[in-house]
Design a protein around this motif. Structure first.
Motif, mmCIF file in Angstrom:
data_model
loop_
_atom_site.group_PDB
_atom_site.id
_atom_site.type_symbol
_atom_site.label_atom_id
_atom_site.label_comp_id
_atom_site.label_asym_id
_atom_site.label_seq_id
_atom_site.Cartn_x
_atom_site.Cartn_y
_atom_site.Cartn_z
ATOM 1 N N THR A 150 -1.803 1.017 -5.983
ATOM 2 C CA THR A 150 -2.478 1.820 -4.622
ATOM 3 C C THR A 150 -2.582 0.719 -3.501
ATOM 4 N N ASN A 151 -2.849 -0.710 -3.923
ATOM 5 C CA ASN A 151 -3.129 -1.464 -2.861
ATOM 6 C C ASN A 151 -2.843 -2.987 -3.760
ATOM 7 N N GLN A 167 -11.353 -1.350 -2.999
ATOM 8 C CA GLN A 167 -11.127 -0.241 -2.664
ATOM 9 C C GLN A 167 -12.225 0.627 -1.868
ATOM 10 N N ASN A 185 -5.069 2.755 -9.783
ATOM 11 C CA ASN A 185 -6.105 3.931 -10.187
ATOM 12 C C ASN A 185 -5.327 5.140 -10.497
ATOM 13 N N ASN A 200 0.925 -1.213 0.041
ATOM 14 C CA ASN A 200 -0.206 -0.030 -0.225
ATOM 15 C C ASN A 200 0.805 1.262 0.088
ATOM 16 N N ASP A 244 -1.751 8.391 -3.236
ATOM 17 C CA ASP A 244 -2.685 7.441 -3.263
ATOM 18 C C ASP A 244 -2.912 7.334 -4.685
ATOM 19 N N ILE A 256 -8.120 9.658 -6.721
ATOM 20 C CA ILE A 256 -9.296 8.764 -6.607
ATOM 21 C C ILE A 256 -10.368 9.446 -7.133
ATOM 22 N N HIS A 262 -11.843 2.423 1.923
ATOM 23 C CA HIS A 262 -11.997 3.781 2.276
ATOM 24 C C HIS A 262 -13.180 3.937 3.184
ATOM 25 N N ILE A 309 -4.587 -3.611 -6.993
ATOM 26 C CA ILE A 309 -5.589 -2.554 -7.426
ATOM 27 C C ILE A 309 -4.892 -1.163 -8.001
#
Length: 312
Positions: A43-44, A131, A76, A30, A39, A80, A135, A74
Protein backbone atom coordinates in the motif's frame (compact mmCIF):
# COMPACT_ATOMS: atom_id res chain seq x y z
CA UNK A 1 21.78 -0.21 13.82
CA UNK A 2 19.79 1.48 11.06
CA UNK A 3 20.48 4.90 12.62
CA UNK A 4 24.23 4.19 12.50
CA UNK A 5 23.95 3.07 8.89
CA UNK A 6 22.09 6.28 8.00
CA UNK A 7 24.82 8.38 9.62
CA UNK A 8 27.45 6.51 7.60
CA UNK A 9 25.47 7.01 4.39
CA UNK A 10 25.06 10.73 4.98
CA UNK A 11 28.74 11.13 5.84
CA UNK A 12 29.71 9.24 2.68
CA UNK A 13 27.42 11.47 0.65
CA UNK A 14 28.90 14.70 1.99
CA UNK A 15 32.38 13.55 0.96
CA UNK A 16 31.44 12.05 -2.42
CA UNK A 17 29.26 15.00 -3.49
CA UNK A 18 32.28 17.29 -3.27
CA UNK A 19 34.44 15.13 -5.56
CA UNK A 20 32.28 13.13 -7.96
CA UNK A 21 29.20 13.47 -10.15
CA UNK A 22 26.35 12.62 -7.79
CA UNK A 23 22.59 12.11 -7.90
CA UNK A 24 20.16 12.34 -5.00
CA UNK A 25 16.45 11.61 -5.01
CA UNK A 26 13.41 9.83 -3.72
CA UNK A 27 10.91 7.23 -4.94
CA UNK A 28 7.32 7.15 -3.63
CA UNK A 29 5.04 4.13 -4.12
CA UNK A 30 1.34 4.24 -3.27
CA UNK A 31 -1.86 2.68 -4.56
CA UNK A 32 -3.45 6.15 -4.31
CA UNK A 33 -1.37 7.18 -7.34
CA UNK A 34 -3.56 4.85 -9.40
CA UNK A 35 -6.88 4.70 -7.55
CA UNK A 36 -8.45 6.64 -4.68
CA UNK A 37 -10.39 3.56 -3.53
CA UNK A 38 -7.63 0.95 -3.81
CA UNK A 39 -5.84 0.54 -0.46
CA UNK A 40 -4.61 -3.02 -0.05
CA UNK A 41 -1.61 -5.37 -0.07
CA UNK A 42 1.52 -3.33 -0.96
CA UNK A 43 0.00 0.00 0.00
CA UNK A 44 2.90 2.44 0.50
CA UNK A 45 6.66 2.67 0.12
CA UNK A 46 9.47 5.18 -0.11
CA UNK A 47 13.17 5.06 -0.91
CA UNK A 48 15.69 7.86 -0.40
CA UNK A 49 18.75 7.31 -2.57
CA UNK A 50 22.04 8.84 -3.52
CA UNK A 51 24.53 7.53 -6.02
CA UNK A 52 27.90 8.67 -7.32
CA UNK A 53 30.32 7.79 -10.08
CA UNK A 54 33.59 6.02 -9.26
CA UNK A 55 36.78 5.52 -11.24
CA UNK A 56 36.84 2.86 -13.95
CA UNK A 57 39.85 1.63 -15.94
CA UNK A 58 38.23 -1.37 -17.66
CA UNK A 59 37.76 -0.71 -21.39
CA UNK A 60 34.73 -3.02 -21.53
CA UNK A 61 32.97 -1.00 -18.83
CA UNK A 62 31.47 2.40 -19.54
CA UNK A 63 30.94 3.40 -15.91
CA UNK A 64 30.53 2.22 -12.34
CA UNK A 65 28.12 3.84 -9.90
CA UNK A 66 27.95 3.30 -6.13
CA UNK A 67 24.43 3.58 -4.74
CA UNK A 68 22.91 3.83 -1.25
CA UNK A 69 19.24 3.64 -0.30
CA UNK A 70 17.13 3.94 2.83
CA UNK A 71 13.57 2.67 2.40
CA UNK A 72 10.37 1.37 3.94
CA UNK A 73 7.59 -0.79 2.48
CA UNK A 74 4.15 -1.20 4.10
CA UNK A 75 1.70 -4.03 3.49
CA UNK A 76 -1.85 -4.63 4.72
CA UNK A 77 -4.83 -6.92 3.97
CA UNK A 78 -7.73 -6.26 1.58
CA UNK A 79 -9.14 -3.77 4.08
CA UNK A 80 -7.53 -1.49 6.65
CA UNK A 81 -10.48 -2.21 8.97
CA UNK A 82 -9.22 -5.68 9.86
CA UNK A 83 -9.47 -5.87 13.64
CA UNK A 84 -11.22 -9.20 13.01
CA UNK A 85 -8.32 -11.57 12.29
CA UNK A 86 -10.49 -13.42 9.77
CA UNK A 87 -10.38 -10.37 7.48
CA UNK A 88 -6.60 -10.60 7.19
CA UNK A 89 -6.21 -12.24 3.78
CA UNK A 90 -2.65 -10.89 3.77
CA UNK A 91 -0.68 -10.00 6.92
CA UNK A 92 -0.01 -6.46 8.04
CA UNK A 93 3.75 -5.94 7.72
CA UNK A 94 6.40 -3.27 7.44
CA UNK A 95 9.90 -3.61 5.99
CA UNK A 96 12.57 -1.03 6.86
CA UNK A 97 16.02 -1.32 5.28
CA UNK A 98 19.32 0.31 4.42
CA UNK A 99 21.02 -0.71 1.17
CA UNK A 100 24.43 -0.38 -0.44
CA UNK A 101 25.26 -1.51 -3.95
CA UNK A 102 27.41 -1.25 -7.07
CA UNK A 103 25.94 -0.69 -10.55
CA UNK A 104 28.14 -1.59 -13.52
CA UNK A 105 27.27 -0.35 -17.03
CA UNK A 106 29.06 -2.10 -19.90
CA UNK A 107 29.96 -0.70 -23.32
CA UNK A 108 27.65 -3.27 -24.98
CA UNK A 109 24.77 -1.72 -22.97
CA UNK A 110 24.35 -4.61 -20.55
CA UNK A 111 23.97 -3.74 -16.86
CA UNK A 112 24.90 -5.56 -13.66
CA UNK A 113 23.64 -4.40 -10.27
CA UNK A 114 24.67 -6.02 -6.98
CA UNK A 115 23.49 -4.79 -3.58
CA UNK A 116 23.00 -5.85 0.02
CA UNK A 117 20.40 -4.82 2.58
CA UNK A 118 20.12 -4.80 6.36
CA UNK A 119 16.88 -4.05 8.16
CA UNK A 120 13.76 -5.40 9.86
CA UNK A 121 10.34 -6.78 9.12
CA UNK A 122 7.84 -6.36 11.96
CA UNK A 123 7.16 -3.71 14.62
CA UNK A 124 10.81 -2.55 14.41
CA UNK A 125 10.06 -1.40 10.85
CA UNK A 126 7.50 1.19 12.14
CA UNK A 127 4.95 0.36 9.45
CA UNK A 128 2.02 0.86 11.82
CA UNK A 129 3.22 4.27 13.00
CA UNK A 130 3.84 5.56 9.48
CA UNK A 131 0.51 4.33 8.09
CA UNK A 132 -1.52 5.64 11.03
CA UNK A 133 0.29 8.98 10.89
CA UNK A 134 -0.32 9.28 7.14
CA UNK A 135 -4.04 8.54 7.55
CA UNK A 136 -4.36 10.99 10.44
CA UNK A 137 -2.51 13.73 8.53
CA UNK A 138 -4.75 13.52 5.45
CA UNK A 139 -8.00 12.64 7.18
CA UNK A 140 -8.30 9.09 5.84
CA UNK A 141 -10.15 6.32 7.65
CA UNK A 142 -8.69 4.85 10.84
CA UNK A 143 -6.63 1.68 10.50
CA UNK A 144 -7.47 -1.42 12.54
CA UNK A 145 -5.63 -4.74 12.67
CA UNK A 146 -1.95 -3.95 13.14
CA UNK A 147 -2.02 -6.08 16.30
CA UNK A 148 -1.99 -9.05 13.88
CA UNK A 149 1.15 -7.91 12.06
CA UNK A 150 4.17 -10.08 11.23
CA UNK A 151 6.51 -10.30 14.24
CA UNK A 152 10.07 -8.95 14.19
CA UNK A 153 12.53 -10.60 11.83
CA UNK A 154 16.03 -9.29 11.11
CA UNK A 155 16.75 -8.71 7.42
CA UNK A 156 19.96 -9.68 5.65
CA UNK A 157 19.46 -9.55 1.88
CA UNK A 158 21.59 -9.89 -1.26
CA UNK A 159 20.15 -8.87 -4.63
CA UNK A 160 21.57 -9.29 -8.14
CA UNK A 161 20.14 -7.69 -11.29
CA UNK A 162 21.35 -8.22 -14.86
CA UNK A 163 20.10 -6.81 -18.16
CA UNK A 164 21.33 -7.43 -21.69
CA UNK A 165 20.33 -5.49 -24.79
CA UNK A 166 18.75 -7.54 -27.57
CA UNK A 167 19.28 -6.72 -31.24
CA UNK A 168 21.85 -4.00 -30.45
CA UNK A 169 21.60 -1.00 -32.70
CA UNK A 170 22.67 2.53 -31.87
CA UNK A 171 20.50 5.61 -32.38
CA UNK A 172 17.15 3.84 -32.52
CA UNK A 173 13.67 4.93 -31.42
CA UNK A 174 12.78 1.53 -29.97
CA UNK A 175 14.94 -0.98 -28.13
CA UNK A 176 14.54 -4.15 -26.12
CA UNK A 177 16.35 -5.54 -23.08
CA UNK A 178 16.06 -8.90 -21.34
CA UNK A 179 16.48 -8.66 -17.58
CA UNK A 180 16.68 -11.02 -14.63
CA UNK A 181 16.73 -10.29 -10.89
CA UNK A 182 17.44 -12.66 -7.99
CA UNK A 183 16.99 -11.97 -4.26
CA UNK A 184 18.36 -14.20 -1.49
CA UNK A 185 18.13 -13.57 2.25
CA UNK A 186 16.08 -13.78 5.42
CA UNK A 187 13.15 -11.75 4.03
CA UNK A 188 12.80 -12.38 0.28
CA UNK A 189 13.93 -15.29 -1.90
CA UNK A 190 12.80 -14.87 -5.48
CA UNK A 191 13.70 -14.84 -9.17
CA UNK A 192 12.14 -12.50 -11.76
CA UNK A 193 12.70 -12.66 -15.53
CA UNK A 194 11.25 -10.66 -18.41
CA UNK A 195 11.84 -8.14 -21.20
CA UNK A 196 11.67 -4.35 -21.04
CA UNK A 197 11.09 -2.18 -24.11
CA UNK A 198 11.62 1.56 -24.60
CA UNK A 199 9.65 3.64 -27.11
CA UNK A 200 10.54 7.26 -27.92
CA UNK A 201 9.79 9.98 -30.49
CA UNK A 202 13.46 10.99 -30.38
CA UNK A 203 16.54 8.79 -30.60
CA UNK A 204 17.08 6.84 -27.41
CA UNK A 205 20.19 7.35 -25.34
CA UNK A 206 22.47 4.34 -24.86
CA UNK A 207 21.44 2.29 -21.85
CA UNK A 208 24.63 3.27 -20.01
CA UNK A 209 23.64 6.98 -20.21
CA UNK A 210 19.89 6.52 -19.75
CA UNK A 211 17.79 6.78 -16.60
CA UNK A 212 16.21 3.40 -17.44
CA UNK A 213 18.60 1.71 -15.01
CA UNK A 214 19.78 4.89 -13.23
CA UNK A 215 22.80 5.49 -15.48
CA UNK A 216 22.47 9.24 -16.03
CA UNK A 217 25.70 10.22 -14.26
CA UNK A 218 28.67 10.97 -16.53
CA UNK A 219 32.26 11.89 -15.70
CA UNK A 220 32.21 14.59 -18.41
CA UNK A 221 28.89 15.90 -17.04
CA UNK A 222 27.40 16.05 -20.55
CA UNK A 223 24.05 15.08 -19.08
CA UNK A 224 23.41 18.84 -19.13
CA UNK A 225 23.44 18.63 -22.95
CA UNK A 226 21.20 15.54 -23.10
CA UNK A 227 17.52 14.93 -22.60
CA UNK A 228 15.28 11.89 -22.86
CA UNK A 229 11.57 11.19 -22.71
CA UNK A 230 10.22 7.73 -23.42
CA UNK A 231 7.56 5.18 -22.60
CA UNK A 232 8.62 1.78 -21.32
CA UNK A 233 6.84 -1.52 -20.69
CA UNK A 234 8.03 -4.64 -18.89
CA UNK A 235 6.02 -7.88 -18.45
CA UNK A 236 7.69 -10.36 -16.07
CA UNK A 237 7.41 -13.85 -14.63
CA UNK A 238 8.19 -14.01 -10.92
CA UNK A 239 9.04 -17.11 -8.89
CA UNK A 240 8.89 -16.52 -5.13
CA UNK A 241 10.33 -19.12 -2.80
CA UNK A 242 10.00 -17.16 0.43
CA UNK A 243 8.51 -13.86 1.61
CA UNK A 244 8.71 -13.01 5.31
CA UNK A 245 6.04 -10.29 4.96
CA UNK A 246 3.56 -13.10 4.15
CA UNK A 247 5.05 -16.20 5.80
CA UNK A 248 6.69 -14.66 8.85
CA UNK A 249 10.25 -15.29 10.02
CA UNK A 250 12.01 -18.38 8.66
CA UNK A 251 13.37 -18.97 12.18
CA UNK A 252 10.06 -19.18 14.12
CA UNK A 253 6.28 -19.39 13.64
CA UNK A 254 5.10 -16.80 16.17
CA UNK A 255 3.30 -14.47 13.72
CA UNK A 256 -0.51 -14.61 14.19
CA UNK A 257 -1.37 -14.42 10.46
CA UNK A 258 0.65 -16.17 7.75
CA UNK A 259 -0.11 -17.79 4.39
CA UNK A 260 1.69 -20.07 1.93
CA UNK A 261 2.97 -18.41 -1.21
CA UNK A 262 1.69 -18.60 -4.76
CA UNK A 263 5.04 -19.65 -6.25
CA UNK A 264 4.64 -18.39 -9.83
CA UNK A 265 2.95 -15.12 -10.74
CA UNK A 266 2.77 -12.56 -13.51
CA UNK A 267 3.99 -9.03 -12.83
CA UNK A 268 4.07 -6.04 -15.16
CA UNK A 269 5.22 -2.43 -15.16
CA UNK A 270 4.76 0.44 -17.60
CA UNK A 271 5.41 4.14 -17.41
CA UNK A 272 7.14 7.31 -18.55
CA UNK A 273 10.68 8.48 -17.81
CA UNK A 274 11.99 11.99 -18.45
CA UNK A 275 15.34 13.73 -18.00
CA UNK A 276 16.43 17.27 -18.81
CA UNK A 277 19.37 19.20 -17.41
CA UNK A 278 19.68 18.17 -13.75
CA UNK A 279 16.28 16.53 -13.33
CA UNK A 280 15.24 12.87 -13.56
CA UNK A 281 11.47 12.28 -13.33
CA UNK A 282 9.40 9.12 -13.69
CA UNK A 283 5.92 7.71 -13.23
CA UNK A 284 5.11 3.99 -13.34
CA UNK A 285 1.99 1.86 -13.17
CA UNK A 286 2.85 -1.45 -11.48
CA UNK A 287 0.79 -4.65 -11.51
CA UNK A 288 1.53 -7.53 -9.15
CA UNK A 289 -0.10 -10.94 -9.50
CA UNK A 290 -1.73 -12.89 -6.69
CA UNK A 291 1.04 -13.52 -4.14
CA UNK A 292 -0.44 -15.82 -1.47
CA UNK A 293 -2.71 -18.83 -1.36
CA UNK A 294 -6.15 -18.26 0.15
CA UNK A 295 -9.70 -17.88 -1.16
CA UNK A 296 -9.78 -14.08 -0.99
CA UNK A 297 -6.48 -12.53 -2.03
CA UNK A 298 -6.10 -11.30 -5.60
CA UNK A 299 -3.71 -9.33 -7.79
CA UNK A 300 -3.18 -5.66 -7.11
CA UNK A 301 -1.66 -2.49 -8.56
CA UNK A 302 -0.02 0.73 -7.43
CA UNK A 303 1.74 3.80 -8.80
CA UNK A 304 5.37 4.84 -8.39
CA UNK A 305 6.77 8.38 -8.67
CA UNK A 306 10.50 9.07 -8.81
CA UNK A 307 12.38 12.36 -8.59
CA UNK A 308 16.16 12.64 -8.91
CA UNK A 309 18.55 15.60 -9.12
CA UNK A 310 22.02 15.46 -10.70
CA UNK A 311 24.63 17.46 -8.79
CA UNK A 312 27.69 19.05 -10.40
Amino acid sequence: MLKKLLIVLLASYSVSAQKRPTEIGIVFDNDLYVSTVNDKYYTNGFEFFYRYLINNENEKINKKIVEFRLGQYIYNPQTIRAADINKNDRPFAGYLFAEAGLNTFYQNESVLKVNGQLGYVGPNAFGEEVQRGFHDLFGYRNVYGWEHQIKNAFAVQANVFYSIKLFPKRESYVDLQLQAEASVGTIFNSLTVGPVARFSLKKLLPVYNSNLYDGSLRADKKYKEESEFYFYASPKINYQAYDATIQGSMFNDNSPVTFPLEPFRFNAEAGLKFRKNHWNLSYSFVWRGREAKNRVIEGYFYGSIGVGYLLD
